[in-house]
Design a protein around this motif. Sequence first.
Motif, PDB file in Angstrom:
ATOM      1  N   ARG A 364      73.128  30.598  72.487  1.00 34.69           N
ATOM      2  CA  ARG A 364      74.848  31.280  73.251  1.00 34.69           C
ATOM      3  C   ARG A 364      74.173  29.562  73.757  1.00 34.69           C
ATOM      4  O   ARG A 364      73.499  28.639  74.020  1.00 34.69           O
ATOM      5  N   LEU A 365      76.088  29.443  73.949  1.00 34.52           N
ATOM      6  CA  LEU A 365      76.192  28.149  74.908  1.00 34.52           C
ATOM      7  C   LEU A 365      76.760  28.517  76.517  1.00 34.52           C
ATOM      8  O   LEU A 365      77.969  28.928  75.916  1.00 34.52           O
ATOM      9  N   ILE A 366      76.460  27.558  76.952  1.00 32.36           N
ATOM     10  CA  ILE A 366      76.901  27.562  78.429  1.00 32.36           C
ATOM     11  C   ILE A 366      77.868  26.482  78.387  1.00 32.36           C
ATOM     12  O   ILE A 366      77.373  24.941  78.320  1.00 32.36           O
ATOM     13  N   SER A 367      78.876  26.751  78.857  1.00 29.68           N
ATOM     14  CA  SER A 367      80.077  25.581  79.745  1.00 29.68           C
ATOM     15  C   SER A 367      80.233  25.673  80.636  1.00 29.68           C
ATOM     16  O   SER A 367      80.239  26.343  81.541  1.00 29.68           O
ATOM     17  N   ILE A 368      80.667  23.889  81.302  1.00 30.19           N
ATOM     18  CA  ILE A 368      80.521  23.593  82.592  1.00 30.19           C
ATOM     19  C   ILE A 368      81.334  22.064  82.340  1.00 30.19           C
ATOM     20  O   ILE A 368      81.319  21.813  81.820  1.00 30.19           O
ATOM     21  N   GLY A 369      82.420  22.564  83.443  1.00 25.47           N
ATOM     22  CA  GLY A 369      83.596  21.228  83.659  1.00 25.47           C
ATOM     23  C   GLY A 369      84.718  21.692  83.375  1.00 25.47           C
ATOM     24  O   GLY A 369      84.829  22.481  83.516  1.00 25.47           O
ATOM     25  N   GLY A 370      85.601  20.866  84.566  1.00 26.59           N
ATOM     26  CA  GLY A 370      86.694  21.323  84.104  1.00 26.59           C
ATOM     27  C   GLY A 370      87.620  22.155  82.983  1.00 26.59           C
ATOM     28  O   GLY A 370      88.475  23.020  82.536  1.00 26.59           O
ATOM     29  N   GLY A 371      87.204  21.121  81.674  1.00 31.48           N
ATOM     30  CA  GLY A 371      87.002  21.778  80.188  1.00 31.48           C
ATOM     31  C   GLY A 371      86.875  23.322  79.865  1.00 31.48           C
ATOM     32  O   GLY A 371      87.487  24.030  79.302  1.00 31.48           O
ATOM     33  N   ALA A 372      86.031  23.769  81.215  1.00 31.44           N
ATOM     34  CA  ALA A 372      84.932  25.198  80.278  1.00 31.44           C
ATOM     35  C   ALA A 372      85.887  26.083  80.987  1.00 31.44           C
ATOM     36  O   ALA A 372      86.411  27.076  80.664  1.00 31.44           O
ATOM     37  N   ARG A 373      87.167  25.719  81.880  1.00 30.80           N
ATOM     38  CA  ARG A 373      88.268  26.685  82.312  1.00 30.80           C
ATOM     39  C   ARG A 373      89.620  27.084  81.157  1.00 30.80           C
ATOM     40  O   ARG A 373      90.405  27.788  80.969  1.00 30.80           O
ATOM     41  N   ASN A 374      89.041  26.165  79.879  1.00 31.81           N
ATOM     42  CA  ASN A 374      90.043  26.626  79.019  1.00 31.81           C
ATOM     43  C   ASN A 374      89.976  27.222  77.579  1.00 31.81           C
ATOM     44  O   ASN A 374      89.319  27.307  77.369  1.00 31.81           O
ATOM     45  N   PRO A 375      90.866  28.445  77.592  1.00 36.53           N
ATOM     46  CA  PRO A 375      90.306  29.801  76.793  1.00 36.53           C
ATOM     47  C   PRO A 375      90.117  29.338  75.362  1.00 36.53           C
ATOM     48  O   PRO A 375      89.775  30.010  74.791  1.00 36.53           O
ATOM     49  N   GLN A 376      91.824  28.214  75.621  1.00 35.66           N
ATOM     50  CA  GLN A 376      91.878  27.983  73.992  1.00 35.66           C
ATOM     51  C   GLN A 376      90.969  27.291  73.277  1.00 35.66           C
ATOM     52  O   GLN A 376      90.426  27.232  71.755  1.00 35.66           O
ATOM     53  N   TRP A 377      89.980  26.337  74.216  1.00 38.44           N
ATOM     54  CA  TRP A 377      89.008  25.614  74.129  1.00 38.44           C
ATOM     55  C   TRP A 377      88.443  26.269  73.637  1.00 38.44           C
ATOM     56  O   TRP A 377      87.169  26.605  72.465  1.00 38.44           O
ATOM     57  N   ARG A 378      87.794  27.288  74.193  1.00 45.85           N
ATOM     58  CA  ARG A 378      86.919  27.730  74.778  1.00 45.85           C
ATOM     59  C   ARG A 378      86.098  28.818  72.898  1.00 45.85           C
ATOM     60  O   ARG A 378      85.764  28.381  72.305  1.00 45.85           O
ATOM     61  N   ARG A 379      87.813  28.919  72.779  1.00 49.20           N
ATOM     62  CA  ARG A 379      87.829  29.958  71.136  1.00 49.20           C
ATOM     63  C   ARG A 379      88.153  29.104  70.628  1.00 49.20           C
ATOM     64  O   ARG A 379      87.154  29.624  68.718  1.00 49.20           O
ATOM     65  N   ILE A 380      88.451  27.898  69.884  1.00 52.73           N
ATOM     66  CA  ILE A 380      88.220  27.161  69.089  1.00 52.73           C
ATOM     67  C   ILE A 380      86.560  26.532  69.411  1.00 52.73           C
ATOM     68  O   ILE A 380      86.151  26.946  68.088  1.00 52.73           O
ATOM     69  N   ARG A 381      86.122  26.297  69.516  1.00 50.73           N
ATOM     70  CA  ARG A 381      85.182  26.256  70.353  1.00 50.73           C
ATOM     71  C   ARG A 381      84.426  26.967  69.123  1.00 50.73           C
ATOM     72  O   ARG A 381      82.897  26.817  68.771  1.00 50.73           O
TER      73      ARG A 381
END
Length: 418
Positions: A364-381
Amino acid sequence: MTSLVLGIDLGTSGVRIAVLDQGHSLQYSDSIPYKLGLHRPDDWTRACSTLIAGIPAEQRSNIQALAVDGTSGTLLACDLEGRVQGEALLYSEVCQGFEQQLHQLVPEGGPASSSSGSLARALQLTKLYGPTTLLRHQADWINGWFLGDWSWGEEGNNLRLGWNLERECWPAPLTQAPWNERLPVIRASGDQLGQISKRRAKQLGLPSDVQIIAGTTDSNAAVLATDPGDDDGITVLGTTLVMKRFTTVPIRGPGITCHRVGGRWLCGGSSNAGAGVLRQFFSDELLTELSRQINPDTNSGLAFRPLPRPGERFPVDDPSLMPILEPRPVSDALFLQGLLEGLADIEAQGWHTLTALGAKPPKRLISIGGGARNPQWRRIRERRLGVPVITSQQQPAAGVARLALASLNESRPSTEQG
């Protein structure tokens, strides 16, 4: 009011603070951007002074310890009194032309042997300001500002300068004059460095007995804030892209750093790519608007390498690696999708590199930082990385505050703690 601790996160674009109580609960938080930029140390102190002044007086009077994290690799030259000699050289700056000297100073290789490491920047600074200058990383210099004593350096912040964490020493050539006079005395993360200077305490309205605790790097502080499990990997989606995970033993490779945090090895790497390259093209408001137009379950068909400038540290250590940002499509939303996919590919390559060198693949990956709030980026990742991705809202300032709290509690008699 219960005793409190203060965490200060010196990031790439600004400073954030967090005040925690004894139960690790966040009591206060605030942030401020740099006015002039990361290269200006006077901006660091201005931001710290402004933020501390904004802490409610009752809370400020109960702060008993503070710890600082900073951008690992941002280096400056100063004198014995901490007076800076010019601007800081940023963590991302490559100083070429010193390859032969680097090989002589760190013959065994490692993070300091690269032209993108702190030691190359140290050679550049001594070339500019002479052999008697002190060399201090961002967090270490701010600790000196609080203490009125610039002797100390925290171990994690000095790995790219040559500190050997496993042997707990500098490479032999760096122990010889004049190098031994330029370098800080290294203390472990969480160690008490001393008491705040009376002058600084009065200036900032802090108690005169506040303890200054050796902190860590900004990316390590972000990891500490997430409180990860053994199967978790952590990706910091800030101005730069950072991938880290705890390992049972240190792992080694080009561009990889290993830290010791809480008695465990924390290994990973930092790319020069990240959200910083997105801001070269879009404002935060436009990023939000364009992201909503992206369908993250489809591919853009673009193949970008979204570096902000030539040069990369990890997952490949190549100071001449060029960005690939063309051809740019007419659609801004499609262009943004291509950039986000390129960043996800760099992240995937980073985790592949860490796994190939001996780290367990994260489940599992835990994201932190300003970019972690972008749901589209999260799904792409998620699609490109093949593992679940969750977001943590905890800030690095809270992570480094945890170090201050642990150190404060360790120094107290058990009767006082309980």
